[in-house]
Design a protein around this motif. Structure first.
Motif, PDB file in Angstrom:
ATOM      1  N   MET A   1       0.847  -1.187   0.000  1.00  0.00           N
ATOM      2  CA  MET A   1       0.000   0.000   0.000  1.00  0.00           C
ATOM      3  C   MET A   1       0.887   1.243   0.000  1.00  0.00           C
ATOM      4  N   ASN A   2       0.528   2.218  -0.820  1.00  0.00           N
ATOM      5  CA  ASN A   2       1.275   3.469  -0.874  1.00  0.00           C
ATOM      6  C   ASN A   2       0.833   4.386   0.250  1.00  0.00           C
ATOM      7  N   HIS A   3       1.816   5.074   0.842  1.00  0.00           N
ATOM      8  CA  HIS A   3       1.539   6.034   1.899  1.00  0.00           C
ATOM      9  C   HIS A   3       2.123   7.385   1.510  1.00  0.00           C
ATOM     10  N   PHE A   4       1.489   8.428   1.965  1.00  0.00           N
ATOM     11  CA  PHE A   4       1.982   9.785   1.708  1.00  0.00           C
ATOM     12  C   PHE A   4       3.355   9.952   2.337  1.00  0.00           C
ATOM     13  N   SER A   5       4.256  10.542   1.580  1.00  0.00           N
ATOM     14  CA  SER A   5       5.534  10.965   2.138  1.00  0.00           C
ATOM     15  C   SER A   5       5.900  12.291   1.477  1.00  0.00           C
ATOM     16  N   LEU A   6       6.491  13.153   2.248  1.00  0.00           N
ATOM     17  CA  LEU A   6       6.834  14.498   1.797  1.00  0.00           C
ATOM     18  C   LEU A   6       8.143  14.469   1.021  1.00  0.00           C
ATOM     19  N   HIS A   7       8.158  15.147  -0.110  1.00  0.00           N
ATOM     20  CA  HIS A   7       9.377  15.254  -0.914  1.00  0.00           C
ATOM     21  C   HIS A   7      10.471  15.928  -0.071  1.00  0.00           C
ATOM     22  N   PRO A   8      11.691  15.432  -0.123  1.00  0.00           N
ATOM     23  CA  PRO A   8      12.772  15.985   0.699  1.00  0.00           C
ATOM     24  C   PRO A   8      13.029  17.476   0.480  1.00  0.00           C
ATOM     25  N   ARG A   9      12.859  17.954  -0.733  1.00  0.00           N
ATOM     26  CA  ARG A   9      13.086  19.389  -0.977  1.00  0.00           C
ATOM     27  C   ARG A   9      12.023  20.248  -0.286  1.00  0.00           C
ATOM     28  N   LEU A  10      10.765  19.795  -0.324  1.00  0.00           N
ATOM     29  CA  LEU A  10       9.710  20.534   0.387  1.00  0.00           C
ATOM     30  C   LEU A  10       9.991  20.533   1.881  1.00  0.00           C
ATOM     31  N   ALA A  11      10.442  19.406   2.396  1.00  0.00           N
ATOM     32  CA  ALA A  11      10.768  19.316   3.819  1.00  0.00           C
ATOM     33  C   ALA A  11      11.918  20.251   4.176  1.00  0.00           C
ATOM     34  N   ALA A  12      12.927  20.323   3.328  1.00  0.00           N
ATOM     35  CA  ALA A  12      14.106  21.137   3.606  1.00  0.00           C
ATOM     36  C   ALA A  12      13.834  22.637   3.495  1.00  0.00           C
TER      37      ALA A  12
END
Length: 141
Positions: A1-12
């Motif tokens: 199952m796919n789960h939401f994860s935040l793109h590293p650039r958006l996080a940074a």
């Protein structure tokens, strides 16, 4: 199952403020502008049309109500709402309050000057202000 994860650039490049009914609400780390980013918590979405119709309406509701609240709170001249995704494909919506005396006016904020990162005190202050704004909004159905 796919789960939401935040793109590293958006996080940074941004700070988490809170979770809204659909989106993660983040503050762009550029103190020159009240600049929010909404990221729908859905896996593998890069375009608005990939969201369900309900989620599209919810994202727009969150963006427009936040934009209106930002404009009132910080006495802005214009609210810019945009999705680009050329650098980061993960769907995210920019909600930026503009003032006629801001460094990029009347042009777009992208690529204009150097970002001024928030110091700890100002980040805490604006985070509290934004949380209070969100608490006063009706963002769900």
């Amino acid at each position: 199952m796919n789960h939401f994860s935040l793109h590293p650039r958006l996080a940074a490049d941004s700070h988490l403020i809170t979770h809204l009914p659909l989106c993660e609400l983040r503050l762009m780390d550029d103190a020159r502008y009240p600049w929010l980013i909404l990221i729908p918590r859905r896996p593998a979405i890069s375009e608005v049309f990939e969201l369900s119709e309900h989620d599209q309406q919810q994202m727009w509701r969150e963006a427009t109500r936040l934009g209106q609240a930002l404009k009132q709170q910080y006495q802005g001249d214009k609210v810019n709402i945009a999705t680009l995704g050329n650098m980061v494909a993960q769907l995210h919506l920019h909600v930026i309050l503009r003032h006629q005396d801001d460094p990029a006016w009347p042009g777009p904020v992208w690529g204009q000057g150097q970002a001024e990162v928030y110091d700890d005190a100002r980040l805490e202050q604006i985070s509290e202000e934004l949380l209070a704004l969100v608490d006063d909004l009706t963002l769900g159905d």
